[in-house]
Design a protein around this motif. Structure first.
Motif, PDB file in Angstrom:
ATOM      1  N   ARG A  73       0.894  -1.171   0.000  1.00 25.05           N
ATOM      2  CA  ARG A  73       0.000   0.000   0.000  1.00 25.05           C
ATOM      3  C   ARG A  73       0.918   1.202   0.000  1.00 25.05           C
ATOM      4  NH1 ARG A  73      -2.952  -1.905   4.373  1.00 25.05           N
ATOM      5  NH2 ARG A  73      -1.425  -0.765   5.549  1.00 25.05           N
ATOM      6  N   TRP A 102       7.853  -5.804   5.865  1.00 28.81           N
ATOM      7  CA  TRP A 102       6.439  -5.884   6.279  1.00 28.81           C
ATOM      8  C   TRP A 102       6.074  -7.345   6.580  1.00 28.81           C
ATOM      9  CZ3 TRP A 102       2.593  -8.717   3.907  1.00 28.81           C
ATOM     10  CH2 TRP A 102       1.327  -8.604   4.516  1.00 28.81           C
ATOM     11  N   ARG A 126       4.599  -8.749  10.055  1.00 31.29           N
ATOM     12  CA  ARG A 126       3.221  -9.266  10.053  1.00 31.29           C
ATOM     13  C   ARG A 126       3.190 -10.730  10.520  1.00 31.29           C
ATOM     14  NH1 ARG A 126      -2.159  -7.062   8.337  1.00 31.29           N
ATOM     15  NH2 ARG A 126      -3.267  -8.824   9.131  1.00 31.29           N
ATOM     16  N   THR A 147     -11.315   4.460  14.619  1.00 27.85           N
ATOM     17  CA  THR A 147     -11.844   3.410  13.755  1.00 27.85           C
ATOM     18  C   THR A 147     -13.024   2.716  14.449  1.00 27.85           C
ATOM     19  OG1 THR A 147     -10.100   2.042  14.715  1.00 27.85           O
ATOM     20  CG2 THR A 147      -9.737   2.845  12.467  1.00 27.85           C
ATOM     21  N   THR A 165     -17.196   3.347  13.923  1.00 27.23           N
ATOM     22  CA  THR A 165     -18.011   2.215  13.455  1.00 27.23           C
ATOM     23  C   THR A 165     -19.144   1.942  14.444  1.00 27.23           C
ATOM     24  OG1 THR A 165     -16.053   1.300  12.395  1.00 27.23           O
ATOM     25  CG2 THR A 165     -17.895  -0.201  12.688  1.00 27.23           C
ATOM     26  N   ARG A 209      -3.796  -0.301  -3.230  1.00 29.45           N
ATOM     27  CA  ARG A 209      -2.677  -1.212  -3.465  1.00 29.45           C
ATOM     28  C   ARG A 209      -1.731  -0.595  -4.480  1.00 29.45           C
ATOM     29  NH1 ARG A 209      -4.004  -3.306   0.416  1.00 29.45           N
ATOM     30  NH2 ARG A 209      -4.601  -5.453   0.835  1.00 29.45           N
ATOM     31  N   PHE A 225     -12.615  -4.641   6.060  1.00 34.12           N
ATOM     32  CA  PHE A 225     -11.306  -4.656   6.723  1.00 34.12           C
ATOM     33  C   PHE A 225     -10.182  -4.942   5.730  1.00 34.12           C
ATOM     34  CE2 PHE A 225     -14.364  -5.498  10.089  1.00 34.12           C
ATOM     35  CZ  PHE A 225     -13.917  -4.670  11.111  1.00 34.12           C
ATOM     36  N   GLY A 226     -10.467  -4.785   4.446  1.00 30.38           N
ATOM     37  CA  GLY A 226      -9.440  -5.017   3.438  1.00 30.38           C
ATOM     38  C   GLY A 226      -9.402  -6.466   3.011  1.00 30.38           C
ATOM     39  N   PHE A 227      -8.326  -6.833   2.348  1.00 24.22           N
ATOM     40  CA  PHE A 227      -8.277  -8.153   1.711  1.00 24.22           C
ATOM     41  C   PHE A 227      -6.899  -8.785   1.867  1.00 24.22           C
ATOM     42  CE2 PHE A 227      -7.119 -10.728  -1.983  1.00 24.22           C
ATOM     43  CZ  PHE A 227      -8.157 -11.639  -2.020  1.00 24.22           C
ATOM     44  N   ARG A 248      -2.686  -8.551   3.819  1.00 19.88           N
ATOM     45  CA  ARG A 248      -2.462  -7.208   4.364  1.00 19.88           C
ATOM     46  C   ARG A 248      -3.740  -6.632   4.976  1.00 19.88           C
ATOM     47  NH1 ARG A 248       2.343  -3.098   2.960  1.00 19.88           N
ATOM     48  NH2 ARG A 248       2.097  -2.148   4.993  1.00 19.88           N
ATOM     49  N   CYS A 284      -6.738  -5.646   7.649  1.00 19.72           N
ATOM     50  CA  CYS A 284      -6.599  -5.003   8.960  1.00 19.72           C
ATOM     51  C   CYS A 284      -6.157  -6.003  10.030  1.00 19.72           C
ATOM     52  CB  CYS A 284      -7.940  -4.395   9.358  1.00 19.72           C
ATOM     53  SG  CYS A 284      -7.913  -3.676  11.006  1.00 19.72           S
TER      54      CYS A 284
HETATM   55  C1  HEM Z   1     -14.020  -1.139  12.678  1.00 18.81           C
HETATM   56  C2  HEM Z   1     -12.765  -0.796  12.844  1.00 18.81           C
HETATM   57  C3  HEM Z   1     -11.700  -0.905  11.784  1.00 18.81           C
HETATM   58  C4  HEM Z   1     -11.807  -0.899  10.413  1.00 18.81           C
HETATM   59  C5  HEM Z   1     -13.085  -0.803   9.577  1.00 18.81           C
HETATM   60  C6  HEM Z   1     -10.471  -1.033   9.880  1.00 18.81           C
HETATM   61  C7  HEM Z   1     -10.155  -1.084   8.525  1.00 18.81           C
HETATM   62  C8  HEM Z   1      -8.874  -1.269   8.028  1.00 18.81           C
HETATM   63  C9  HEM Z   1      -8.554  -1.392   6.631  1.00 18.81           C
HETATM   64  C10 HEM Z   1      -9.557  -1.340   5.490  1.00 18.81           C
HETATM   65  C11 HEM Z   1      -7.218  -1.553   6.527  1.00 18.81           C
HETATM   66  C12 HEM Z   1      -6.414  -1.720   5.223  1.00 18.81           C
HETATM   67  C13 HEM Z   1      -6.398  -3.214   4.857  1.00 18.81           C
HETATM   68  C14 HEM Z   1      -5.864  -3.523   3.477  1.00 18.81           C
HETATM   69  O1  HEM Z   1      -5.110  -2.726   2.928  1.00 18.81           O
HETATM   70  O2  HEM Z   1      -6.235  -4.592   2.942  1.00 18.81           O
HETATM   71  C15 HEM Z   1      -6.667  -1.543   7.869  1.00 18.81           C
HETATM   72  C16 HEM Z   1      -5.330  -1.703   8.167  1.00 18.81           C
HETATM   73  C17 HEM Z   1      -4.816  -1.675   9.457  1.00 18.81           C
HETATM   74  N1  HEM Z   1      -5.539  -1.549  10.628  1.00 18.81           N
HETATM   75 FE1  HEM Z   1      -7.552  -1.431  10.782  1.00 18.81          FE
HETATM   76  N2  HEM Z   1      -9.587  -1.107  10.929  1.00 18.81           N
HETATM   77  C18 HEM Z   1     -10.296  -1.059  12.101  1.00 18.81           C
HETATM   78  C19 HEM Z   1      -9.795  -1.155  13.383  1.00 18.81           C
HETATM   79  C20 HEM Z   1      -8.473  -1.309  13.701  1.00 18.81           C
HETATM   80  C21 HEM Z   1      -7.968  -1.476  15.042  1.00 18.81           C
HETATM   81  C22 HEM Z   1      -8.828  -1.576  16.300  1.00 18.81           C
HETATM   82  C23 HEM Z   1      -6.596  -1.554  14.945  1.00 18.81           C
HETATM   83  C24 HEM Z   1      -5.588  -1.773  16.046  1.00 18.81           C
HETATM   84  C25 HEM Z   1      -5.783  -2.648  16.995  1.00 18.81           C
HETATM   85  C26 HEM Z   1      -6.253  -1.447  13.538  1.00 18.81           C
HETATM   86  C27 HEM Z   1      -4.973  -1.476  13.030  1.00 18.81           C
HETATM   87  C28 HEM Z   1      -4.660  -1.545  11.683  1.00 18.81           C
HETATM   88  C29 HEM Z   1      -3.284  -1.667  11.168  1.00 18.81           C
HETATM   89  C30 HEM Z   1      -2.013  -1.679  12.000  1.00 18.81           C
HETATM   90  C31 HEM Z   1      -3.393  -1.766   9.774  1.00 18.81           C
HETATM   91  C32 HEM Z   1      -2.261  -1.961   8.768  1.00 18.81           C
HETATM   92  C33 HEM Z   1      -2.117  -3.461   8.487  1.00 18.81           C
HETATM   93  C34 HEM Z   1      -1.000  -3.821   7.519  1.00 18.81           C
HETATM   94  O3  HEM Z   1      -0.656  -3.010   6.661  1.00 18.81           O
HETATM   95  O4  HEM Z   1      -0.479  -4.949   7.642  1.00 18.81           O
HETATM   96  N3  HEM Z   1      -7.416  -1.310  12.819  1.00 18.81           N
HETATM   97  N4  HEM Z   1      -7.700  -1.375   8.770  1.00 18.81           N
END
Ligand code: HEM
Length: 527
Positions: free
Chosen positions: A124, A156, A160, A335, A339, A402, A467-469, A472, A474
């Protein structure tokens, strides 16, 4: 003034060196082998060249963003809508003052192509301000590990792989349910304290109360620490952390997406961003160090499954553990609270669905003090369906991003390897073409009935990915779902939630956040 005087000049010169060649540039990459053409039947060589993808020129983009322009003061969703009407389902946002050029698509078939070819280490595009802050200004904390959000490739992948077992495996995440439920019960008490005694309406600052709940919940998972935020006399450094993390998300949108000169001079917004990131880092580290002190005093023999994420990761790599904990406190507030706001709002606007959900909750929580457990939390299909429906109608992200890992073809155009592609899902999620009666809150569409598959299953599988796909996606997904479901179950077990005001408005910056005050009414349920 925030930049440290010793590094300011150097900082500006580094930024200029990096940015100058990309000013108004087109980010096209060298040819590489075209595997996609064979897989998806689209020939890369015969597709239209990348340079012919429609979209505003850099000049038009800038003009539209300035006062008087049609995109001025608009949020990300509105800007994308304006350009989509003009250029169609595939267009290009230009690079301006060194910002990232990217292609935007609104076709689920394209999402599938991009995700299916993302490779072993999906990329990303990085947030330049955050990279700059973490690598140049705070190597003391982020020198060894910069965190998941911004790093790419093997770095990464290694990070991960280290955190996935603790953060993504249901068996390891569900162990926190009792602690998260204890926070939710305290939030119910807090509602009793702060709502208007006569009207039962929440106070004007209820959004902040939800933010505090989210931080309290994620801290109990990340650090096994109660921050004690759900009272009047809470520690104000946590309020600073909440505000700074919200500011960072807002400023990210301003600095990374909108035309900005921060790559050349320290603009006021850039300074605010650095200040916010510094508060996030410093306050989080203070809280984390206090939690570590507590673990150090704990006897080795008292280890158990529900020890915090930090404790588990410390056994792998202390620096990685600290950075992941900072990112949980940073990424786990707005986040989750936004929600939850969306779900409570939709339940308040759809009282008959709220009642169906309450019946389900009553069967698992016969009394108000019955506890949520790993076992009974497995049996809330309607609650899960309500959360999905809320994420469909009011998603907190506008789309997915992406960087392509190989040459691909989208809608007949060449998309070279290394191109950033934004996939605009939020408008498709509320399009009747994909979800009939899309404007209706129908949790039932996510439930199978009498052996008939859930109606939502017939929608294109690459549209609803809140939450993505893939690898990678979430990393906080399981914790977020658990926290939200726990709180909503608790609230509905205690109150009928109502909304007596004009429709609640939201705006998208990096995240969708409410614009209006969250004036929910919480009426008591009899037993
Ligand atoms: C309803 C709540 C949440 C939604 C809708 C959400 C959604 C997302 C989405 C869409 C992504 C990108 C995924 C991708 O590129 O495929 C993401 C990445 C991420 N989220 Fe969340 N998130 C939420 C809550 C959280 C929480 C609670 C945390 C921490 C505990 C968190 C930490 C992260 C991190 C660190 C990434 C980067 C992951 C990576 O690049 O490996 N998120 N999130």
């Amino acid at each position: 003034m925030f930049l440290r005087p010793s590094c300011k000049l150097q900082v500006i010169s580094i930024r200029c060196q990096n940015a100058a060649p990309r000013l108004f540039s087109t980010q096209v990459h060298a040819n590489s082998i075209d595997i996609t053409a064979n897989k998806f039947g689209n020939k890369y060589e015969t597709a239209l060249p990348y340079s012919e993808i429609p979209g505003p020129s850099a000049f038009t983009f800038l003009k539209n963003a300035l006062p008087g322009g049609k995109c001025f003061a608009k949020d990300f969703d509105e800007i994308t809508k304006i350009y989509r009407q003009e250029y169609g389902d595939l267009f290009k946002f230009p690079s301006l003052f060194g910002s990232l050029e990217f292609v935007t698509t609104h076709k689920p078939e394209d999402f599938q192509t991009v995700f299916r070819t993302e490779g072993q280490w999906p990329a990303r595009s990085e947030l330049k301000t955050m990279t700059y802050y973490r690598t140049k200004m705070r190597p003391d904390i982020y020198g060894k590990h910069s965190g998941l959000v911004n790093v790419q490739g093997k770095e990464w992948g290694d990070f991960r792989s280290a955190v996935n077992p603790t953060m993504m495996q249901p068996r390891n995440t569900m162990v926190y349910i009792p602690k998260v439920d204890a926070v939710a019960m305290d939030f119910v008490k807090r509602i009793h304290q702060i709502r208007d005694p006569k009207t039962k309406e929440a106070p004007e600052n209820f959004e902040h109360e939800l933010n505090k709940w989210a931080l309290e919940s994620v801290a109990v998972i990340a650090l096994d620490t109660r921050l004690e935020l759900l009272n009047d006399n809470y520690n104000k450094r946590s309020a600073k952390l909440i505000q700074a993390s919200k500011d960072s998300f807002r400023l990210m949108f301003e600095l990374e997406f909108k035309p900005s000169l921060w790559r050349f001079i320290s603009t006021p917004k850039f300074k605010q961003m650095i200040e916010a990131l510094d508060v996030v880092t410093n306050v989080s580290c203070e809280i984390i160090d206090e939690a570590r002190e507590k673990f150090n005093n704990k006897r080795e023999s008292s280890r158990n499954d529900d020890e915090s994420v930090l404790e588990k990761l410390l056994q792998i790599d202390p620096s990685l553990a600290k950075v992941m904990a900072v990112d949980m406190l940073f990424g786990g507030v707005e986040t989750t609270s936004s929600t939850t706001t969306c779900l409570l709002y939709l339940l308040a606007k759809n009282p008959e669905k709220q009642e169906i959900l309450r019946q389900e909750i009553m069967t698992k929580l016969p009394t108000k003090d019955s506890l949520l457990t790993v076992e009974n939390m497995k049996h809330f299909p309607y609650l899960r369906a309500c959360l999905k429906e809320s994420l469909r109608m009011l998603p907190i992200i506008a789309g997915h991003i992406r960087t392509t890992s190989q040459n691909i073809v989208l809608q007949g155009y060449q998309i070279p390897k290394g191109t950033t592609v934004a996939m605009g899902v939020n408008r498709l999620q509320i399009d009747d073409k994909y979800f009939p009666n899309a404007e209706k809150f129908e949790p039932e569409r996510w439930l199978k009935k009498d052996g008939v598959p859930a109606p939502a299953k017939s929608a294109h599988p690459f549209i609803f990915l809140p939450f993505g796909f893939g690898p990678r996606m979430c990393v906080g997904k399981r914790f977020a779902e658990m926290e939200i479901e726990t709180l909503v179950a608790r609230i509905l077990r205690n109150f009928r939630v109502e909304w007596h005001h004009p429709d609640l408005k939201f705006k998208f910056t990096s995240l969708k956040v409410p614009v209006d005050k969250l004036l929910f009414t919480f009426k008591d349920i009899s037993d």
